[in-house]
Write a protein that holds these residues in place. Sequence first.
Motif, short mmCIF file in Angstrom:
data_model
loop_
_atom_site.label_atom_id
_atom_site.label_comp_id
_atom_site.label_asym_id
_atom_site.label_seq_id
_atom_site.Cartn_x
_atom_site.Cartn_y
_atom_site.Cartn_z
N LYS A 11 0.81 -1.36 0.10
CA LYS A 11 -0.23 -0.13 0.09
C LYS A 11 0.89 1.20 -0.07
O LYS A 11 0.40 2.47 -0.32
CB LYS A 11 -0.98 0.02 1.16
N GLY A 16 -0.29 6.34 -1.55
CA GLY A 16 -0.44 4.94 -1.44
C GLY A 16 -1.64 4.43 -0.98
O GLY A 16 -2.50 3.71 -1.84
N THR A 20 -4.43 2.60 -3.73
CA THR A 20 -4.46 0.99 -3.64
C THR A 20 -5.98 0.58 -3.21
O THR A 20 -6.59 -0.11 -4.07
CB THR A 20 -3.50 0.32 -2.80
N ALA A 70 2.36 0.38 -4.42
CA ALA A 70 2.05 1.87 -4.36
C ALA A 70 3.31 2.75 -4.06
O ALA A 70 4.32 1.76 -3.82
CB ALA A 70 1.08 2.28 -3.39
N GLU A 260 3.74 -0.95 -10.86
CA GLU A 260 3.76 0.35 -10.13
C GLU A 260 3.44 1.60 -10.70
O GLU A 260 3.78 1.72 -11.95
CB GLU A 260 4.95 0.48 -9.20
N SER A 265 5.26 9.34 -3.85
CA SER A 265 4.08 9.27 -2.72
C SER A 265 3.25 10.39 -2.56
O SER A 265 2.35 10.60 -1.69
CB SER A 265 4.64 8.70 -1.68
N LEU A 280 -1.95 4.09 -11.23
CA LEU A 280 -1.67 2.80 -10.46
C LEU A 280 -2.83 1.70 -11.05
O LEU A 280 -2.43 0.74 -11.15
CB LEU A 280 -2.04 2.85 -8.68
#
Length: 339
Positions: A11, A16, A20, A70, A260, A265, A280
């Motif tokens: 995650k 992230g 996810t 992520a 990915e 992030s 993603l």
Amino acid sequence: MDRSVDVVLIKGDGIGPEITASVVKIFAEAEVPINWIEGFAGYQAYEETGNPLPEEVIRQITEYKIALKAPLTTPVGKGFRSANVTLRQRLDLYSNVRPALSLPGVNSAYKDVNLVTFRENTQGLYIGKERIIEPDSHVELIGVITRKASERIIRAAFEYARKNKLKKVTLGHKANILKESSGLFLKVGGEIAADYPDIEFQDMIIDNMAMQMAMRPQQFDVIVTTNLFGDIISDLASGLVGGLGVTPGANIGDDYAVFEAVHGSAPDIAGQNKANPTALLFSSLMMLRHLGMDDKHDLIRKAALTVLANPELRTGDLGGKGTTTSFTDAICKEIAANK
Ligand code: NAI
């Protein structure tokens, strides 16, 4: 019989967990037969265990072979080695594959780009060998190019071109200056190309390639290049089709594959329900193709493209008013209407 596939889900940090959650929800709506096995890595893992890439997550990927990851935060300095780079090296994920495809309705410089970058992921200048000759004044770094690593990434690029019925592979290099290292990569390229007479092979000096990509990106199908050049060129490619928020990626080796998003992030928008999950989601669609789940791939992709084409529904980075959750729900609604 349960025919579900086990996939490790990391995650990650920052946005992230939000993106996810979006992918997991969309996959559930599309009834994709995947069991998510949660893996733990990144800055949060570092704070809790002292290691951004705990052995347990390596073990999980080694066991289940496939992961969806992520973004992970890598703080600058502090002797913190990037978990992303370590993961690619530990699992020998030598192909970094990044498609850049114009999306209908998404604002971008070009409407007709369809190229994919194959970046060598394990060598070049990213092996981390920097040597301080004199503090604050003189540093040396070492780059490595081997025949073996060059052969396998170039072959992967040609195989992809053949499988996807693409016409041309263009190899990016700097053999005019880096005569031995980039020169070896170019030489190997010419040798591998001889095995693929059905595919046109072209080489291009990397600075010219950057200019050609900005001016006339439609001329490229598959680009293959070394690590540092590929890092830069693939971000350039993502900029041609709407930016990091919509660009997927995969790190693929002979035994394992980690899918990915290209972006990081995004700590500036983390926890605010603003993140765009498209990159993603499209990475997870590459994973479905990899797993041979083409029907699920097509169902989700069609729904995502329909939603992306509606300016109101897009997230803020694409000029829309949507949030991560409203965008996700709109895709789920499309899937429900089509399945
Ligand atoms: P970044 O990609 O996280 O953010 C750059 C800009 O793009 C920010 O303004 C961010 O808000 C925006 N952005 C990125 N993804 C977005 C999305 N999905 N939706 C909407 N906006 C989005 O790059 P940055 O700030 O350089 O890096 C932040 C952290 O991420 C660093 O610790 C870096 O090391 C890490 N990183 C991790 C990667 C990975 O895990 N593969 C790749 C790149 C960076």
